[in-house]
Design a protein around this motif. Structure first.
Motif, PDB file in Angstrom:
ATOM      1  N   ARG A  49       0.542  -1.123   0.222  1.00  0.00           N
ATOM      2  CA  ARG A  49      -0.569  -0.192  -0.427  1.00  0.00           C
ATOM      3  C   ARG A  49       0.822   1.313   0.075  1.00  0.00           C
ATOM      4  O   ARG A  49       0.898   2.223  -0.037  1.00  0.00           O
ATOM      5  CB  ARG A  49      -1.287   0.216   1.334  1.00  0.00           C
ATOM      6  N   GLN A  50       2.034   1.687   0.849  1.00  0.00           N
ATOM      7  CA  GLN A  50       3.046   2.265   0.632  1.00  0.00           C
ATOM      8  C   GLN A  50       3.381   2.732  -0.744  1.00  0.00           C
ATOM      9  O   GLN A  50       3.939   4.106  -1.000  1.00  0.00           O
ATOM     10  CB  GLN A  50       3.734   2.135   1.492  1.00  0.00           C
ATOM     11  N   CYS A  51       4.056   1.871  -0.794  1.00  0.00           N
ATOM     12  CA  CYS A  51       4.718   1.903  -2.929  1.00  0.00           C
ATOM     13  C   CYS A  51       3.917   1.826  -3.687  1.00  0.00           C
ATOM     14  O   CYS A  51       3.720   3.337  -3.896  1.00  0.00           O
ATOM     15  CB  CYS A  51       4.634  -0.088  -3.285  1.00  0.00           C
ATOM     16  N   ILE A  52       2.377   1.696  -3.683  1.00  0.00           N
ATOM     17  CA  ILE A  52       0.929   2.299  -4.239  1.00  0.00           C
ATOM     18  C   ILE A  52       0.780   4.488  -3.877  1.00  0.00           C
ATOM     19  O   ILE A  52       1.247   5.233  -4.735  1.00  0.00           O
ATOM     20  CB  ILE A  52      -0.481   1.710  -3.774  1.00  0.00           C
ATOM     21  N   GLU A  53       1.428   4.327  -1.995  1.00  0.00           N
ATOM     22  CA  GLU A  53       1.013   5.391  -1.847  1.00  0.00           C
ATOM     23  C   GLU A  53       2.027   6.822  -2.217  1.00  0.00           C
ATOM     24  O   GLU A  53       1.542   7.732  -2.218  1.00  0.00           O
ATOM     25  CB  GLU A  53       0.548   5.708  -0.466  1.00  0.00           C
ATOM     26  N   ASP A  54       3.551   6.479  -2.590  1.00  0.00           N
ATOM     27  CA  ASP A  54       3.975   7.194  -2.246  1.00  0.00           C
ATOM     28  C   ASP A  54       4.466   7.038  -4.155  1.00  0.00           C
ATOM     29  O   ASP A  54       5.187   7.692  -4.078  1.00  0.00           O
ATOM     30  CB  ASP A  54       5.513   6.166  -1.817  1.00  0.00           C
ATOM     31  N   GLU A  55       4.099   7.032  -4.704  1.00  0.00           N
ATOM     32  CA  GLU A  55       4.344   6.433  -6.314  1.00  0.00           C
ATOM     33  C   GLU A  55       3.788   7.915  -6.549  1.00  0.00           C
ATOM     34  O   GLU A  55       5.422   8.840  -7.152  1.00  0.00           O
ATOM     35  CB  GLU A  55       2.891   6.428  -7.426  1.00  0.00           C
ATOM     36  N   ALA A  56       3.315   9.374  -6.399  1.00  0.00           N
ATOM     37  CA  ALA A  56       3.951  10.283  -6.320  1.00  0.00           C
ATOM     38  C   ALA A  56       4.666  11.403  -5.701  1.00  0.00           C
ATOM     39  O   ALA A  56       5.586  11.832  -6.763  1.00  0.00           O
ATOM     40  CB  ALA A  56       2.507  11.268  -5.687  1.00  0.00           C
ATOM     41  N   LYS A  57       5.432  10.725  -5.569  1.00  0.00           N
ATOM     42  CA  LYS A  57       7.039  11.546  -4.545  1.00  0.00           C
ATOM     43  C   LYS A  57       8.061  10.739  -5.304  1.00  0.00           C
ATOM     44  O   LYS A  57       8.812  11.306  -5.639  1.00  0.00           O
ATOM     45  CB  LYS A  57       7.628  10.891  -3.583  1.00  0.00           C
ATOM     46  N   GLY A  58       7.843   9.747  -6.517  1.00  0.00           N
ATOM     47  CA  GLY A  58       8.629   9.188  -7.450  1.00  0.00           C
ATOM     48  C   GLY A  58       9.192   7.974  -6.944  1.00  0.00           C
ATOM     49  O   GLY A  58       9.001   7.774  -5.661  1.00  0.00           O
ATOM     50  N   GLU A  59      10.726   7.968  -7.982  1.00  0.00           N
ATOM     51  CA  GLU A  59      11.486   6.240  -7.089  1.00  0.00           C
ATOM     52  C   GLU A  59      12.663   7.036  -5.635  1.00  0.00           C
ATOM     53  O   GLU A  59      12.294   7.807  -5.966  1.00  0.00           O
ATOM     54  CB  GLU A  59      12.160   5.950  -8.416  1.00  0.00           C
ATOM     55  N   GLY A  60      12.197   6.537  -4.929  1.00  0.00           N
ATOM     56  CA  GLY A  60      13.445   6.289  -4.159  1.00  0.00           C
ATOM     57  C   GLY A  60      12.997   5.595  -2.746  1.00  0.00           C
ATOM     58  O   GLY A  60      12.487   4.569  -2.518  1.00  0.00           O
ATOM     59  N   PHE A  61      14.053   5.587  -0.996  1.00  0.00           N
ATOM     60  CA  PHE A  61      13.963   4.204  -0.337  1.00  0.00           C
ATOM     61  C   PHE A  61      12.267   4.709  -0.160  1.00  0.00           C
ATOM     62  O   PHE A  61      12.120   6.086   0.383  1.00  0.00           O
ATOM     63  CB  PHE A  61      15.253   5.077   0.524  1.00  0.00           C
ATOM     64  N   GLY A  62      11.449   3.636   0.793  1.00  0.00           N
ATOM     65  CA  GLY A  62      10.612   4.518   0.898  1.00  0.00           C
ATOM     66  C   GLY A  62      10.758   3.436   2.816  1.00  0.00           C
ATOM     67  O   GLY A  62       9.912   4.270   3.559  1.00  0.00           O
ATOM     68  N   GLN A  63      11.122   2.540   3.070  1.00  0.00           N
ATOM     69  CA  GLN A  63      11.462   1.395   4.591  1.00  0.00           C
ATOM     70  C   GLN A  63      12.446   0.787   4.861  1.00  0.00           C
ATOM     71  O   GLN A  63      13.143   0.779   3.912  1.00  0.00           O
ATOM     72  CB  GLN A  63       9.897   1.006   4.113  1.00  0.00           C
ATOM     73  N   ILE A  64      12.512   0.465   5.475  1.00  0.00           N
ATOM     74  CA  ILE A  64      13.859   0.105   5.683  1.00  0.00           C
ATOM     75  C   ILE A  64      12.870  -1.677   7.398  1.00  0.00           C
ATOM     76  O   ILE A  64      11.639  -1.378   7.517  1.00  0.00           O
ATOM     77  CB  ILE A  64      14.523   0.152   7.845  1.00  0.00           C
ATOM     78  N   ALA A  65      13.616  -2.589   7.121  1.00  0.00           N
ATOM     79  CA  ALA A  65      12.918  -3.896   7.781  1.00  0.00           C
ATOM     80  C   ALA A  65      14.152  -4.254   8.802  1.00  0.00           C
ATOM     81  O   ALA A  65      15.554  -4.352   8.336  1.00  0.00           O
ATOM     82  CB  ALA A  65      13.065  -5.046   7.014  1.00  0.00           C
ATOM     83  N   LEU A  66      13.798  -4.828  10.076  1.00  0.00           N
ATOM     84  CA  LEU A  66      14.389  -5.381  10.983  1.00  0.00           C
ATOM     85  C   LEU A  66      13.903  -6.417  11.286  1.00  0.00           C
ATOM     86  O   LEU A  66      13.430  -6.823  11.396  1.00  0.00           O
ATOM     87  CB  LEU A  66      14.387  -4.749  12.420  1.00  0.00           C
TER      88      LEU A  66
END
Length: 271
Positions: free
Chosen positions: A73-90
């Motif tokens: 969902r975040q990948c879809i919602e962040d489309e307007a921001k263009g390509e870039g870092f979005g999250q990290i996993a621990l």
């Protein structure tokens, strides 16, 4: 309870193959990942030991829009921001205990969510994810991941497959990943409350143009950065908000910077 840095998610709007080819041109070793059939996404990967960068893209938009996976969902919602870092996993091997602890702190917890990905050779990887939301903060907490294999099994498997390999530019270790934040004190206090980590002393990073505090983690440190002047942190904050914006890598044969559109940076430095 122990947490280890696992991976940095980079959202791309090209194909993952195109993104990894560009990464290879900058001297990194990157390989195809596979497809998340139930989520409509696919990826490519670049490993530094067991810490890695995931280039994640939507392949089937309608399927992805129907997903209840918060990362998709975040990948879809962040489309307007263009390509870039979005999250990290621990990474953890105590997922259920973490879920109980974080719920007890008042965080909204989604999961554990079962995940899988089919490789091109037909083999399937399996894992579980735990997604967090702090209703009292505008910050984006990382998500937790628990793999079905042990670290030792994964290293052997990934090395034998050539997925973990030497980087031609000499980069060997992921030293840290940084988040741009509005208020360093507030952000640091939140991260401490979520995970119980010890913070470093504040320091000024001239290269980033920010005042920062770090949390030391196996696999790669997390650094929170509040912009104080024109620089990488301010540019990233303007472009993408309170998101990851740099990965600092060690072991290269020369100092270099690889900039990705959208205010994301790979900073490659001498070990």
């Amino acid at each position: 309870m122990r947490l280890t840095f696992d991976h940095l998610v980079h959202f791309v709007q090209r194909t993952p193959q195109e993104a990894s080819e560009q990464f290879c041109q900058a001297g990194f070793h990157a390989v195809a990942g596979g497809r998340h059939a139930s989520w409509g996404t696919w990826n490519s990967l670049s490993y530094f030991g067991l810490s890695y960068v995931e280039f994640l893209a939507v392949e089937h938009k309608e399927l992805a829009r129907q997903s209840d996976n918060p990362l998709v969902r975040q990948c879809i919602e962040d489309e307007a921001k263009g390509e870039g870092f979005g999250q990290i996993a621990l990474r953890t091997n105590e997922m259920d205990a973490w879920a109980e602890r974080l719920r007890g702190q008042g965080l909204q917890v989604t999961g554990p969510v079962a995940g899988s990905r089919t490789r091109d050779d037909g083999t399937t990887l399996q894992w579980r994810m735990l997604f967090l939301e702090d209703a009292d903060s505008a910050l984006l907490p990382p998500f937790l991941i628990e793999w079905s294999q042990t670290d030792e099994e994964r290293i052997e498997d990934l090395t034998n497959r050539g997925i973990i390999g030497a980087h031609p530019n000499g980069a060997a270790h992921l030293q840290s990943v940084g988040y741009a934040v509005n208020d360093l004190d507030e952000a640091t206090a939140r991260w401490q409350s979520w995970f119980g980590w010890k913070k470093s002393e504040k320091f000024h990073d001239k290269e980033l143009g920010a005042i920062c505090q770090a949390f030391e983690l196996p696999g790669g440190n997390v650094v929170l950065c509040q912009p104080t002047e024109e620089g990488l942190a301010q540019t990233a904050w303007k472009n993408r908000g309170q998101r990851p914006f740099f990965a600092r890598l060690e072991g290269a044969s020369k100092n270099s910077e690889y900039k990705i559109d959208g205010g994301s940076y790979f900073l490659v430095a001498l070990e």
